[in-house]
Design a protein around this motif. Structure first.
Motif, PDB file in Angstrom:
ATOM      1  N   GLN A 117      -5.155   9.306  -0.377  1.00 57.29           N
ATOM      2  CA  GLN A 117      -5.540  10.493  -1.132  1.00 57.29           C
ATOM      3  C   GLN A 117      -4.343  11.409  -1.387  1.00 57.29           C
ATOM      4  O   GLN A 117      -4.174  11.954  -2.476  1.00 57.29           O
ATOM      5  N   CYS A 118      -3.498  11.561  -0.379  1.00 60.88           N
ATOM      6  CA  CYS A 118      -2.300  12.389  -0.517  1.00 60.88           C
ATOM      7  C   CYS A 118      -1.354  11.799  -1.563  1.00 60.88           C
ATOM      8  O   CYS A 118      -0.865  12.505  -2.452  1.00 60.88           O
ATOM      9  N   ALA A 119      -1.096  10.502  -1.477  1.00 64.33           N
ATOM     10  CA  ALA A 119      -0.182   9.848  -2.415  1.00 64.33           C
ATOM     11  C   ALA A 119      -0.703   9.920  -3.844  1.00 64.33           C
ATOM     12  O   ALA A 119       0.068  10.168  -4.782  1.00 64.33           O
TER      13      ALA A 119
ATOM     14  N   LYS B 226       1.041  11.877  -6.878  1.00 67.39           N
ATOM     15  CA  LYS B 226       1.436  10.972  -7.956  1.00 67.39           C
ATOM     16  C   LYS B 226       2.726  10.224  -7.646  1.00 67.39           C
ATOM     17  O   LYS B 226       3.623  10.099  -8.483  1.00 67.39           O
ATOM     18  N   VAL B 227       2.798   9.698  -6.400  1.00 69.72           N
ATOM     19  CA  VAL B 227       3.936   8.883  -5.995  1.00 69.72           C
ATOM     20  C   VAL B 227       3.528   7.408  -6.001  1.00 69.72           C
ATOM     21  O   VAL B 227       2.355   7.088  -5.808  1.00 69.72           O
ATOM     22  N   GLU B 228       4.495   6.521  -6.225  1.00 69.38           N
ATOM     23  CA  GLU B 228       4.191   5.096  -6.203  1.00 69.38           C
ATOM     24  C   GLU B 228       3.799   4.663  -4.794  1.00 69.38           C
ATOM     25  O   GLU B 228       2.824   3.945  -4.603  1.00 69.38           O
ATOM     26  N   THR B 229       4.580   5.098  -3.801  1.00 66.02           N
ATOM     27  CA  THR B 229       4.270   4.898  -2.393  1.00 66.02           C
ATOM     28  C   THR B 229       4.774   6.117  -1.637  1.00 66.02           C
ATOM     29  O   THR B 229       5.487   6.958  -2.194  1.00 66.02           O
TER      30      THR B 229
ATOM     31  N   ALA C 296       0.837  -1.207   0.000  1.00 63.13           N
ATOM     32  CA  ALA C 296       0.000   0.000   0.000  1.00 63.13           C
ATOM     33  C   ALA C 296       0.874   1.259   0.000  1.00 63.13           C
ATOM     34  O   ALA C 296       2.069   1.197   0.271  1.00 63.13           O
ATOM     35  N   PHE C 297       0.271   2.380  -0.274  1.00 65.46           N
ATOM     36  CA  PHE C 297       0.993   3.652  -0.245  1.00 65.46           C
ATOM     37  C   PHE C 297       1.719   3.841   1.083  1.00 65.46           C
ATOM     38  O   PHE C 297       2.815   4.371   1.138  1.00 65.46           O
ATOM     39  N   CYS C 298       1.110   3.371   2.180  1.00 64.52           N
ATOM     40  CA  CYS C 298       1.654   3.553   3.532  1.00 64.52           C
ATOM     41  C   CYS C 298       2.660   2.483   3.926  1.00 64.52           C
ATOM     42  O   CYS C 298       3.242   2.540   5.007  1.00 64.52           O
ATOM     43  N   GLY C 299       2.858   1.481   3.079  1.00 67.91           N
ATOM     44  CA  GLY C 299       3.807   0.421   3.384  1.00 67.91           C
ATOM     45  C   GLY C 299       3.182  -0.854   3.925  1.00 67.91           C
ATOM     46  O   GLY C 299       3.863  -1.860   4.068  1.00 67.91           O
ATOM     47  N   LEU C 300       1.889  -0.829   4.249  1.00 69.13           N
ATOM     48  CA  LEU C 300       1.234  -2.058   4.696  1.00 69.13           C
ATOM     49  C   LEU C 300       1.168  -3.050   3.536  1.00 69.13           C
ATOM     50  O   LEU C 300       1.153  -2.655   2.363  1.00 69.13           O
TER      51      LEU C 300
ATOM     52  N   SER D 172       2.648  13.649   9.351  1.00 69.98           N
ATOM     53  CA  SER D 172       1.815  13.301  10.505  1.00 69.98           C
ATOM     54  C   SER D 172       0.790  12.221  10.146  1.00 69.98           C
ATOM     55  O   SER D 172       0.407  11.416  11.000  1.00 69.98           O
ATOM     56  N   LYS D 173       0.341  12.185   8.900  1.00 72.71           N
ATOM     57  CA  LYS D 173      -0.617  11.156   8.486  1.00 72.71           C
ATOM     58  C   LYS D 173       0.062   9.776   8.494  1.00 72.71           C
ATOM     59  O   LYS D 173      -0.456   8.822   9.036  1.00 72.71           O
ATOM     60  N   LEU D 174       1.215   9.702   7.891  1.00 70.32           N
ATOM     61  CA  LEU D 174       1.930   8.439   7.765  1.00 70.32           C
ATOM     62  C   LEU D 174       2.488   7.950   9.094  1.00 70.32           C
ATOM     63  O   LEU D 174       2.589   6.752   9.321  1.00 70.32           O
TER      64      LEU D 174
END
Length: 111
Positions: free
Chosen positions: A72-74, A78-81, A6-10, A92-94
């Motif tokens: 939504q931020c990612a 337009k970043v892969e993660t 996932a974008f967050c690394g999960l 702060s979100k991550l």
């Protein structure tokens, strides 16, 4: 990095919601809905447990689809993660994820 990260690394590949979706397992959907309802203090129904993964094209869990600030931020950046974002360590979100999940942080830093 696989598309299941996932974008967050999960790791979406290990997520029971994704497993229930790809296997069309209604018993697992019911189990996940019950667990997530208790964990999050909101009613989550088995029919909401449908997701193929955060970064993959296809159905998403309602929270992940439109309410996850990280996703939504990612998408907007337009970043892969989040590992591709220069603000990753100060976000702060991550931090809600990577401060308690060393595997997610390691996946993002390993890019």
């Amino acid at each position: 990095m696989t598309d299941y990260i996932a974008f967050c690394g999960l790791d979406c590949e290990q997520c029971e919601a994704r497993i229930a979706t790809v296997n069309d397992n209604n018993d697992l959907r019911a189990k996940v809905a019950k667990e997530w309802s208790k964990l999050n203090g909101v009613e989550i129904t088995p029919d909401m447990i449908n997701c193929v993964g955060c970064r993959l094209t296809g159905v998403k869990f309602p929270y992940c689809q439109s309410m996850c600030e990280i996703r939504q931020c990612a998408l907007g950046r337009k970043v892969e993660t989040c590992g591709d974002c220069h603000e990753m360590n100060a976000c702060s979100k991550l931090s809600q994820i990577i401060s308690t999940n060393s595997d997610a942080k390691r996946r993002l830093e390993g890019k």
